[in-house]
Design an enzyme around this catalytic site. Structure first.
Site, PDB file in Angstrom:
ATOM      1  N   CYS A 149       0.872  -1.185   0.000  1.00 40.99           N
ATOM      2  CA  CYS A 149       0.000   0.000   0.000  1.00 40.99           C
ATOM      3  C   CYS A 149       0.900   1.222   0.000  1.00 40.99           C
ATOM      4  O   CYS A 149       1.742   1.361  -0.868  1.00 40.99           O
ATOM      5  CB  CYS A 149      -0.966  -0.036   1.168  1.00 40.99           C
ATOM      6  SG  CYS A 149      -0.188  -0.143   2.786  1.00 40.99           S
TER       7      CYS A 149
ATOM      8  N   ARG B  94      -2.186  -0.851   5.523  1.00 40.42           N
ATOM      9  CA  ARG B  94      -3.397  -1.371   4.881  1.00 40.42           C
ATOM     10  C   ARG B  94      -3.117  -2.719   4.217  1.00 40.42           C
ATOM     11  O   ARG B  94      -3.971  -3.596   4.161  1.00 40.42           O
ATOM     12  CB  ARG B  94      -3.908  -0.376   3.823  1.00 40.42           C
ATOM     13  CG  ARG B  94      -4.609   0.826   4.405  1.00 40.42           C
ATOM     14  CD  ARG B  94      -4.961   1.831   3.315  1.00 40.42           C
ATOM     15  NE  ARG B  94      -3.780   2.544   2.832  1.00 40.42           N
ATOM     16  CZ  ARG B  94      -3.795   3.427   1.852  1.00 40.42           C
ATOM     17  NH1 ARG B  94      -4.916   3.683   1.203  1.00 40.42           N
ATOM     18  NH2 ARG B  94      -2.693   4.045   1.489  1.00 40.42           N
TER      19      ARG B  94
END
Lengths: 101, 281
Positions: free
Chosen positions: B233, B238
């Site tokens: 990410c 994430r």
């Protein structure tokens, strides 16, 4: 509904952010006209895709930095949910209200 | 891997707040959230100051992790239940980090703080003190962490899953839309990466979708289950969420998280970058 581009600052921007260059979507979550803190506020793009999420401040404030386009701001709270749409074409501060019920 | 081994429900958590050998740990993007109210008995780990080396861009080393967990009062045989805000982004990051250093009994609270708050479950500001332990970590598990050279070699050879939002993937934005955008590196994504935003894997209350739904999401996006996968990410948090889904929930065997992620890749000299929506969408 959404206002657009007014240079009013309801919540202070972080240092280094230039609203003359960035699209800033900012506003309050309200229930019966009163600010709602602790609501989960998400930004959805024109296709309804999740883009970002913040928790509203005790004063109900939220803020996003976006690209040009159409956006939906959706709030989720124990007391209810609600959403508001905004069309942000250029840099500036876009001030919104999201009522939850 | 079944989800009972890696996830606990809010209901289970509330019933086990006082269970010996179960330690709740809050890890938030907003590291002040804990002060405003946390799950009773939970300790806090600050991902920024406690999991990162203060000088180099890297994690704390093995000795540093041992010192941290010892001071937090976490023992090797404790069951650690991680939770946090923002749909467990940083809790998932910590989960991956605990696995990296070999902690076996670690679970995520499904839905994190959000589900807990929406359910109206108890939060407290009480100060939590746990007796210090003598924690012993293992060497980092290289099978779940990817570095930049491996990522460049993976172009066209392995699954690359970019879990950022579509506007970050295409190069319109450099950071998630709730963060300021002023940054120095190039925008775009690693060529051949598919874009499956982490959020596809989560319900609106922050809980994970069902295994069937998850399999359909990654299958439809073109993830080839027979090949190794690297998820990335912007800074690796994430993609820890997606690593958790692919490796821990769906049981894909070879899945790595590239924690250097776009802030590293997008600053490398000479590597290929693709902009636009990519061939998959």
């Amino acid at each position: 509904m959404s206002g657009c581009g007014a240079p009013e600052q309801s919540a202070a921007l972080p240092a280094g952010v230039d609203p003359g260059r960035e699209i800033v979507l900012t506003g309050k979550v309200l229930a019966d006209g009163q600010p709602v803190g602790g609501a989960f506020v998400r930004l959805l793009d024109a296709s309804g895709e999740f883009t970002a999420e913040v928790v509203s401040s005790p004063e109900g404030d939220f803020r996003f930095f976006a690209a040009p386009g159409s956006w939906t701001v959706r709030a989720l709270h124990r007391s209810g949910r609600g959403e508001t749409a905004v069309n942000a074409e250029g840099p500036g501060l876009h001030t919104l209200e999201v009522a939850v019920a | 891997m079944s989800r009972e081994n890696v996830l606990v429900s809010a209901e289970w958590a509330e019933k086990n707040l006082d269970t010996p050998g179960v330690v709740f740990v809050e890890v938030d993007e907003d590291t002040t959230a804990y002060d405003g109210g946390h799950i009773p008995g939970a300790v806090r780990i600050d991902w920024r100051t406690e999991l990162q080396d203060p000088v180099r861009r890297d994690f704390v080393d093995r000795a540093g992790f041992e010192k941290l967990l010892s001071a937090k009062g976490i023992a090797n045989d404790d069951t650690v239940v991680l939770y946090g805000g923002n749909n467990n982004w940083f809790a998932a990051y910590a989960y991956w980090y605990f696995r990296l250093y070999g902690h076996q009994n670690v679970k995520l609270l499904d839905g994190g703080r959000k589900k807990w708050e929406l359910d109206g479950r108890p939060l407290t500001r009480d100060v939590v003190e746990r007796e210090a332990t003598t924690y012993q970590a293992k060497e980092q598990d290289a099978s779940i962490r990817a570095f930049r050279d491996e990522v460049v070699e993976a172009i066209g050879a392995k699954n690359l899953v970019d879990v950022r939002s579509p506007d970050e993937f295409s190069g319109k934005l450099l950071a998630p839309a709730h963060l300021p955008q002023e940054q120095a590196q190039r925008a775009g994504h690693i060529p051949t990466a598919i874009n499956v935003p982490w959020s596809k894997a989560a319900n609106e209350d922050g809980t994970f979708k069902s295994d069937d739904e998850l399999r359909a999401i990654y299958g439809d996006a073109g993830l080839d289950g027979s090949r190794p996968t690297i998820a990335y990410c912007r800074i690796g948090e994430r993609s820890s969420h997606t690593w958790f889904v692919l490796h821990e929930l769906l049981g894909h065997e070879d899945v790595k998280n590239y924690d250097g992620s776009w802030t590293e890749y997008g600053s490398l000299v000479g590597v290929p970058i693709e902009v636009g929506a990519g061939k998959e969408s």
